[in-house]
Scaffold this motif. Structure first.
Motif, mmCIF file in Angstrom:
data_model
loop_
_atom_site.group_PDB
_atom_site.id
_atom_site.type_symbol
_atom_site.label_atom_id
_atom_site.label_comp_id
_atom_site.label_asym_id
_atom_site.label_seq_id
_atom_site.Cartn_x
_atom_site.Cartn_y
_atom_site.Cartn_z
ATOM 1 N N LYS A 1 29.065 -1.378 6.976
ATOM 2 C CA LYS A 1 29.699 -0.393 5.880
ATOM 3 C C LYS A 1 28.763 0.212 5.149
ATOM 4 C CE LYS A 1 33.320 -3.985 4.675
ATOM 5 N NZ LYS A 1 34.125 -4.657 3.157
ATOM 6 N N ALA A 2 27.226 -0.897 4.836
ATOM 7 C CA ALA A 2 25.496 0.444 4.347
ATOM 8 C C ALA A 2 25.834 1.031 5.038
ATOM 9 C CB ALA A 2 25.296 -1.547 4.066
ATOM 10 N N VAL A 3 24.568 0.717 5.906
ATOM 11 C CA VAL A 3 24.767 1.871 6.499
ATOM 12 C C VAL A 3 25.608 2.989 6.962
ATOM 13 C CG1 VAL A 3 24.342 2.616 9.381
ATOM 14 C CG2 VAL A 3 23.056 0.339 8.852
ATOM 15 N N GLU B 1 26.549 9.695 1.744
ATOM 16 C CA GLU B 1 25.662 9.674 1.029
ATOM 17 C C GLU B 1 24.382 11.067 1.132
ATOM 18 O OE1 GLU B 1 24.115 6.080 -1.307
ATOM 19 O OE2 GLU B 1 26.411 6.348 -1.877
ATOM 20 N N GLY B 2 23.993 10.756 2.476
ATOM 21 C CA GLY B 2 22.755 11.485 3.544
ATOM 22 C C GLY B 2 23.172 12.516 3.606
ATOM 23 N N GLY B 3 24.733 13.081 3.824
ATOM 24 C CA GLY B 3 25.278 14.098 4.411
ATOM 25 C C GLY B 3 25.856 14.152 5.352
ATOM 26 N N VAL B 4 26.244 13.613 5.681
ATOM 27 C CA VAL B 4 26.850 13.189 7.265
ATOM 28 C C VAL B 4 28.212 12.958 7.150
ATOM 29 C CG1 VAL B 4 27.837 11.472 8.779
ATOM 30 C CG2 VAL B 4 25.138 11.872 8.508
ATOM 31 N N ARG B 5 29.017 13.988 7.987
ATOM 32 C CA ARG B 5 30.398 13.935 7.828
ATOM 33 C C ARG B 5 31.553 13.278 8.798
ATOM 34 N NH1 ARG B 5 28.836 13.151 3.492
ATOM 35 N NH2 ARG B 5 29.412 13.821 1.149
ATOM 36 N N ALA B 6 30.738 13.069 10.155
ATOM 37 C CA ALA B 6 31.441 12.129 11.614
ATOM 38 C C ALA B 6 30.266 11.602 11.902
ATOM 39 C CB ALA B 6 31.428 13.124 12.928
ATOM 40 N N PHE B 7 30.777 9.678 11.497
ATOM 41 C CA PHE B 7 29.914 9.002 12.609
ATOM 42 C C PHE B 7 30.928 7.882 13.529
ATOM 43 C CE2 PHE B 7 28.604 4.714 11.542
ATOM 44 C CZ PHE B 7 27.656 5.017 11.091
ATOM 45 N N GLU B 8 29.988 8.055 14.575
ATOM 46 C CA GLU B 8 29.983 7.289 15.549
ATOM 47 C C GLU B 8 29.908 5.608 15.419
ATOM 48 O OE1 GLU B 8 29.080 7.127 20.122
ATOM 49 O OE2 GLU B 8 28.688 9.206 19.290
ATOM 50 N N PHE B 9 30.774 5.076 15.678
ATOM 51 C CA PHE B 9 30.512 3.582 15.407
ATOM 52 C C PHE B 9 30.532 3.040 16.871
ATOM 53 C CE2 PHE B 9 32.086 -1.484 15.784
ATOM 54 C CZ PHE B 9 30.617 -1.225 15.017
ATOM 55 N N VAL C 1 14.428 -1.500 9.635
ATOM 56 C CA VAL C 1 14.614 -0.657 8.330
ATOM 57 C C VAL C 1 15.880 -1.519 7.758
ATOM 58 C CG1 VAL C 1 15.453 1.400 7.254
ATOM 59 C CG2 VAL C 1 13.605 1.494 8.408
ATOM 60 N N ILE C 2 16.849 -1.631 9.220
ATOM 61 C CA ILE C 2 17.939 -2.315 9.094
ATOM 62 C C ILE C 2 18.159 -3.770 8.731
ATOM 63 C CG2 ILE C 2 20.315 -3.447 10.263
ATOM 64 C CD1 ILE C 2 19.935 -0.694 10.257
ATOM 65 N N ALA C 3 16.791 -4.795 8.927
ATOM 66 C CA ALA C 3 16.110 -6.529 8.326
ATOM 67 C C ALA C 3 16.331 -6.136 7.202
ATOM 68 C CB ALA C 3 15.319 -7.031 9.768
ATOM 69 N N ALA C 4 14.880 -5.125 6.591
ATOM 70 C CA ALA C 4 15.167 -5.117 5.537
ATOM 71 C C ALA C 4 16.100 -4.385 4.405
ATOM 72 C CB ALA C 4 13.800 -3.995 5.494
ATOM 73 N N GLN C 5 17.088 -4.071 5.054
ATOM 74 C CA GLN C 5 18.201 -3.577 4.147
ATOM 75 C C GLN C 5 17.827 -2.417 3.380
ATOM 76 O OE1 GLN C 5 21.078 -6.326 2.323
ATOM 77 N NE2 GLN C 5 21.093 -7.425 4.920
ATOM 78 N N ASP C 6 16.715 -1.524 4.336
ATOM 79 C CA ASP C 6 16.105 -0.374 3.231
ATOM 80 C C ASP C 6 17.187 0.943 3.191
ATOM 81 O OD1 ASP C 6 15.131 1.726 2.343
ATOM 82 O OD2 ASP C 6 13.063 1.540 3.346
ATOM 83 N N TRP C 7 18.590 0.870 2.767
ATOM 84 C CA TRP C 7 19.913 1.479 2.616
ATOM 85 C C TRP C 7 19.170 2.679 2.888
ATOM 86 C CZ3 TRP C 7 21.023 -1.028 6.441
ATOM 87 C CH2 TRP C 7 21.426 -2.517 6.042
ATOM 88 N N ASP C 8 18.320 3.000 1.425
ATOM 89 C CA ASP C 8 17.720 4.346 1.009
ATOM 90 C C ASP C 8 17.203 5.374 1.692
ATOM 91 O OD1 ASP C 8 19.131 4.137 -1.674
ATOM 92 O OD2 ASP C 8 17.276 3.421 -2.188
ATOM 93 N N ALA C 9 16.246 4.574 2.437
ATOM 94 C CA ALA C 9 15.616 5.240 3.982
ATOM 95 C C ALA C 9 16.416 5.764 4.681
ATOM 96 C CB ALA C 9 14.771 3.789 4.623
ATOM 97 N N LYS D 1 19.750 6.933 3.875
ATOM 98 C CA LYS D 1 19.847 8.370 3.503
ATOM 99 C C LYS D 1 18.875 9.281 3.503
ATOM 100 C CE LYS D 1 21.802 9.087 -1.289
ATOM 101 N NZ LYS D 1 20.935 9.106 -2.804
ATOM 102 N N GLU D 2 17.819 9.010 3.323
ATOM 103 C CA GLU D 2 16.694 10.292 3.535
ATOM 104 C C GLU D 2 16.692 10.466 4.602
ATOM 105 O OE1 GLU D 2 15.188 11.199 0.194
ATOM 106 O OE2 GLU D 2 16.969 9.876 -0.402
ATOM 107 N N LYS D 3 16.466 9.880 6.055
ATOM 108 C CA LYS D 3 16.101 10.335 6.860
ATOM 109 C C LYS D 3 17.150 11.074 7.019
ATOM 110 C CE LYS D 3 14.035 7.680 9.685
ATOM 111 N NZ LYS D 3 13.466 6.689 9.900
ATOM 112 N N CYS D 4 18.510 10.935 6.670
ATOM 113 C CA CYS D 4 19.819 11.194 7.132
ATOM 114 C C CYS D 4 19.793 12.880 6.388
ATOM 115 C CB CYS D 4 20.754 10.756 6.485
ATOM 116 S SG CYS D 4 21.684 9.431 7.600
ATOM 117 N N ILE D 5 19.184 12.406 5.423
ATOM 118 C CA ILE D 5 19.216 14.087 4.369
ATOM 119 C C ILE D 5 17.998 15.287 4.938
ATOM 120 C CG2 ILE D 5 18.214 15.326 1.911
ATOM 121 C CD1 ILE D 5 19.686 12.950 0.856
ATOM 122 N N TYR D 6 17.050 14.560 5.380
ATOM 123 C CA TYR D 6 15.363 15.495 6.027
ATOM 124 C C TYR D 6 16.573 15.976 7.578
ATOM 125 C CZ TYR D 6 11.561 16.259 8.599
ATOM 126 O OH TYR D 6 10.696 16.874 9.447
#
Length: 217
Positions: A31-33, A39-47, A197-205, A207-212
Motif C-alpha cells: 500500500k505504501a509503495v 504521489e510521484g505522478g504514476v498513473r499505472a502500476f503493475e503488481f 529503501v523498502i527496508a527503511a520504509q523511505d516512501w518519500d525516496a 516518490k521523489e524517484k518517480c517524480i525524477y
C-alpha cells in the motif's frame, strides 16, 4: 471488474509513461509503495503475481487504490495462463502483463476489454501478439534485447507501441536511450525499489524517484 477500460489505461500510460513493477508479501508495504508512486505522478502500476497468496494482496490493493489513488490503473504482471488472468480480472485488474505471449490470455482479456501486454523477444512474436489484439507489447528482457532491437523493429512496423521491461534504470542516460529508440513506455522494477529503501520504509525516496523519472521521460 476493472475501474478503467483499455482506452483509459492506454491514455494513462501515454501521459505518465513509466509503469512501476512491484511485489511484496506485506500488504501494508505494498500500500505504501503504491501510494508513494501515485504521489510521484504514476498513473499505472503493475503488481506482479510472484508469491503465495499474491492475489489476496492484490484484491486488497485494488480496494485501497480506489479510495487513496482514485486515478490509478492497477494491473497485474507475471501472468502466463488464462486462468490466472481471469482470477485477477475478477479482483479488478485494469491490465494484464506477462513475461511471454499466450494467445489464450489475449482471448480472455479481450472478452472483458482489459488490455493484455505480453512479453515478446522477436519481431515475429510482436506481430503475432498484434494479430490477436494486443495494442501494447512488452519487449522482454530489455537488458538482453537492448534499444537497437526497439529501433530496428519500429523501422518496418512504426505503428507498434512498445513497453520495455528489464534493464530499465532511473537515470537520464538509460531512460533517454529507450525513449530515443522509440518505446511508448517503460516498466521499472528493482531499480526503482532498492531493497534498502523498502527496508527503511523511505516512501518519500520512492516518490521523489518517480517524480525524477517522469520529469526525464
Amino acid at each position: 471488474m476493472a475501474r478503467f477500460d483499455k482506452f483509459q489505461v492506454m491514455a494513462k500510460i501515454g501521459v505518465a509513461p513509466m509503469v512501476p513493477v512491484f511485489y511484496h508479501k506485506d500488504l501494508e508495504v505494498a500500500k505504501a509503495v503504491v501510494k508513494a508512486c501515485y504521489e510521484g505522478g504514476v498513473r499505472a502500476f503493475e503488481f506482479t503475481n510472484r508469491g503465495d497468496f499474491a492475489h489476496e494482496i492484490f484484491g486488497e490493493l485494488v480496494k485501497f487504490a480506489a479510495v487513496e489513488c482514485p486515478e490509478l490503473a492497477l494491473g497485474v504482471g507475471s501472468i502466463v495462463d488464462p486462468a490466472t488472468a481471469a482470477l485477477y480480472m475478477q479482483l479488478g485488474a485494469c491490465f494484464v502483463v506477462g513475461p511471454l505471449f499466450n494467445p489464450e490470455v489475449a482471448k480472455i482479456c479481450n472478452r472483458r476489454q482489459v488490455p493484455y501486454t505480453p512479453g515478446c523477444g522477436s519481431i515475429s512474436e510482436v506481430g503475432a501478439a498484434q494479430e490477436v489484439g494486443c495494442e501494447l507489447i512488452k519487449v522482454f528482457p530489455g537488458d538482453v534485447l537492448g534499444p537497437k532491437f526497439v529501433k530496428g523493429l519500429l523501422a518496418p512496423m512504426p505503428w507498434s507501441k512498445l513497453m520495455v521491461t528489464g534493464g530499465v534504470e532511473p537515470t537520464e542516460e538509460n531512460l533517454s536511450s529507450w525513449f530515443k529508440a522509440g518505446v511508448y513506455c517503460v516498466g521499472m522494477g528493482s531499480k526503482l525499489f532498492p531493497k534498502d529503501v523498502i527496508a527503511a520504509q523511505d516512501w518519500d525516496a520512492i516518490k521523489e524517484k518517480c517524480i525524477y523519472c517522469l520529469s526525464l521521460v
